[in-house]
Every structure is written in structure tokens, then in C-alpha cells.
Design an enzyme around this catalytic site. Structure first.
Site, PDB file in Angstrom:
ATOM      1  N   ASP A 164      -1.674   1.148  -1.680  1.00 50.62           N
ATOM      2  CA  ASP A 164      -1.267   0.474  -2.912  1.00 50.62           C
ATOM      3  C   ASP A 164      -1.193   1.454  -4.073  1.00 50.62           C
ATOM      4  O   ASP A 164      -2.186   2.076  -4.439  1.00 50.62           O
ATOM      5  CB  ASP A 164      -2.256  -0.650  -3.250  1.00 50.62           C
ATOM      6  CG  ASP A 164      -2.379  -1.668  -2.131  1.00 50.62           C
ATOM      7  OD1 ASP A 164      -1.344  -1.992  -1.519  1.00 50.62           O
ATOM      8  OD2 ASP A 164      -3.501  -2.132  -1.863  1.00 50.62           O
ATOM      9  N   ASP A 221      -3.412   6.889   0.530  1.00 50.40           N
ATOM     10  CA  ASP A 221      -3.751   5.541   0.109  1.00 50.40           C
ATOM     11  C   ASP A 221      -2.457   4.735   0.157  1.00 50.40           C
ATOM     12  O   ASP A 221      -1.354   5.291   0.199  1.00 50.40           O
ATOM     13  CB  ASP A 221      -4.338   5.563  -1.305  1.00 50.40           C
ATOM     14  CG  ASP A 221      -4.691   4.179  -1.822  1.00 50.40           C
ATOM     15  OD1 ASP A 221      -5.257   3.381  -1.056  1.00 50.40           O
ATOM     16  OD2 ASP A 221      -4.360   3.904  -2.989  1.00 50.40           O
TER      17      ASP A 221
END
Length: 265
Positions: free
Chosen positions: A19, A17
Site C-alpha cells: 500500500d 511494501d
């Protein structure tokens, strides 16, 4: 006792991922969402007031408009969905989402972004070893953020909010995005690792059949990440940099949540 960490160097591939895992843009997202939702809640007289807990429960890890809709439903409010090209001032789900994106983009341009040092070191180590790397992010700003952080070249593929919209991929916690990431990278999820900081993302990777789901606890909570599907939880990816001849890196080890525990992803 510290947890045993998966050997990332032996993985078919590692999908991250963005953020909160690779870059601290989650903090920028949180500030942008708070500014927008504080105004919306005040105008609509919604209670209780918007909080960080709302971000983690209803917004974190989801595609932008799905996050807005989820939060509005939590306050028993239904507003028109609108269209993706709605102006930021439109009183629609898309308008609110676009308002937030404008605030996020302005902050990114003004302040810039740098990757987490531990995450960068892990990515550099894996890339040097030839491990296929990819990014799976619900954000439509992923390419811009990766470029601004100077790390885009490490990743062979990026499956982001733009790709999800184009290919009609369901938002995390559905398996679609991580499954699409594995296909694009050409790896078998059962022999690969996913790295997530959001409960919705951990659930997505687990549903996609990843052998190991590393939860990075940046605020969602170790037990919540485990309940969502994380197989191991660390406070920072620098846990994977410990010298094998020394003691294992300390992780935020917790007992798994009791079966039946529900998490809003």
C-alpha cells in the site's frame, strides 16, 4: 544534489511494501480509517479530532488491530481488545479494525485498483532481469489487492498480515516481517533492498539489516522516513528508470534528521 540510488539489478532480492508503494491503496485505507475513526471519535467525544497526521503517526504500516490500539492510546483511551472474529459493530479494538476492513473491502470491490505506473515499470524491469521479488505488507488484504491489480505473478513470496498472524510475527516497526520476507525469498538482507512508504516499515527493514531501504514519500515526509531508517528517499519509483547516460533522476534529497529525533511508527 540528486542522491545516488542503489542498483536494484545487483541486489540479491527486492522486497516491496504494498500500500502506497506498489498500489495507491493507501488512499483507500486512509479514507476507510477516517470514516471509521470520525464516527468513533464523535461517539466517545475524543479530542483532538482524527486527522491525516494521526494516520501516518499511529496507523500507517502497522497491522490493523495494532494501529487501532496505538491511536486509542494516543487519546488516552483503553477499550477491550476483543477477538479477531468480533463483528464490525463490536466496541473493541478488533471490532473497530474489522469495521474498517469491511469499508476497505467494499471500496476495493466497487472501484478496483491499478498499480502505480512507475512501480509497475520497475517491477517489470527487475522481473525480466531475474531479480527475486517479494511483498512484505501488514495488510491482510494483500493477496486480494495484488490479484486485483494484476501483479501477483511478479512476486515469489508474500508476507502479509495473514502470515504475520499465523506465524506470530510482531507488527512493523519490529524487524520480524521484513526478516521473515528475506528468509522466505531466500536472500541475505545485507545484500538486498527494501522499499517502503511508511516510517514503521522503514524502521522494520532497517532493523532487519537491509543494505538499502528506499523510502517512497507519499506523504509521510522524507525527513521522517530517513529518521526511521530509509537510506534514500524518492517521490516515485520511476526515479529508478532514468537512463544511465542522462542526469540522475531527481529525488527528494534531505539531510538526515539529527540523532535523537524520535518518530512514532
Amino acid at each position: 544534489m540528486p542522491e545516488a540510488l542503489p542498483d536494484l539489478l545487483r541486489a540479491d532480492g527486492v522486497l516491496f511494501d504494498l500500500d502506497g508503494v506498489l498500489t495507491p491503496t493507501a488512499e483507500v485505507h486512509m479514507r476507510a480509517w477516517k470514516a471509521v475513526f470520525d464516527e468513533v471519535f464523535e461517539r466517545l467525544s475524543l479530542t483532538p479530532e482524527y486527522s491525516d497526521a494521526d494516520y501516518f503517526d499511529y496507523v500507517d504500516g502497522k497491522k490493523r488491530y495494532d494501529g487501532v490500539a496505538s491511536l486509542m492510546r494516543s487519546r488516552n483511551v483503553e477499550i477491550p481488545w476483543g477477538a479477531v472474529d468480533d463483528p464490525p459493530e463490536a466496541e473493541t479494538i478488533c471490532g473497530i479494525g474489522n469495521r474498517k476492513n469491511a469499508a476497505f473491502a467494499a471500496s476495493l470491490r466497487a472501484e478496483g485498483i491499478a498499480p502505480f505506473p512507475g512501480s509497475l515499470a520497475v517491477v517489470e524491469k527487475l522481473a525480466a532481469a531475474g531479480v527475486p521479488l517479494g511483498v512484505v505488507s501488514s495488510s491482510k488484504n494483500a493477496e486480494e489487492v495484488l490479484a486485483a491489480a494484476g501483479i501477483r505473478s511478479f512476486f515469489r513470496i508474500v508476507v502479509d498480515g495473514v502470515v504475520a498472524e499465523r506465524d506470530d510475527l510482531a507488527s512493523k516497526p519490529a524487524a520480524d516481517m521484513f526478516r521473515a520476507g528475506a528468509i522466505a525469498l531466500g536472500v541475505d538482507p545485507a545484500r538486498s533492498v527494501a522499499v517502503e512508504d511508511a516510517t514503521s516499515g522503514a524502521a522494520s527493514a532497517a532493523a532487519a539489516g537491509f543494505a538499502d531501504v528506499v523510502g517512497v514519500d507519499r506523504g509521510a515526509g522524507a525527513e521522517a522516513l530517513r529518521a526511521a531508517g530509509a537510506t534514500v528517499v524518492v517521490e516515485d519509483l520511476d526515479a529508478f528508470l532514468a537512463d544511465a547516460t542522462h542526469e540522475p533522476a531527481q529525488t527528494t534529497a534531505h539531510q538526515a534528521a539529527p540523532s535523537g529525533t524520535e518518530e512514532t511508527a
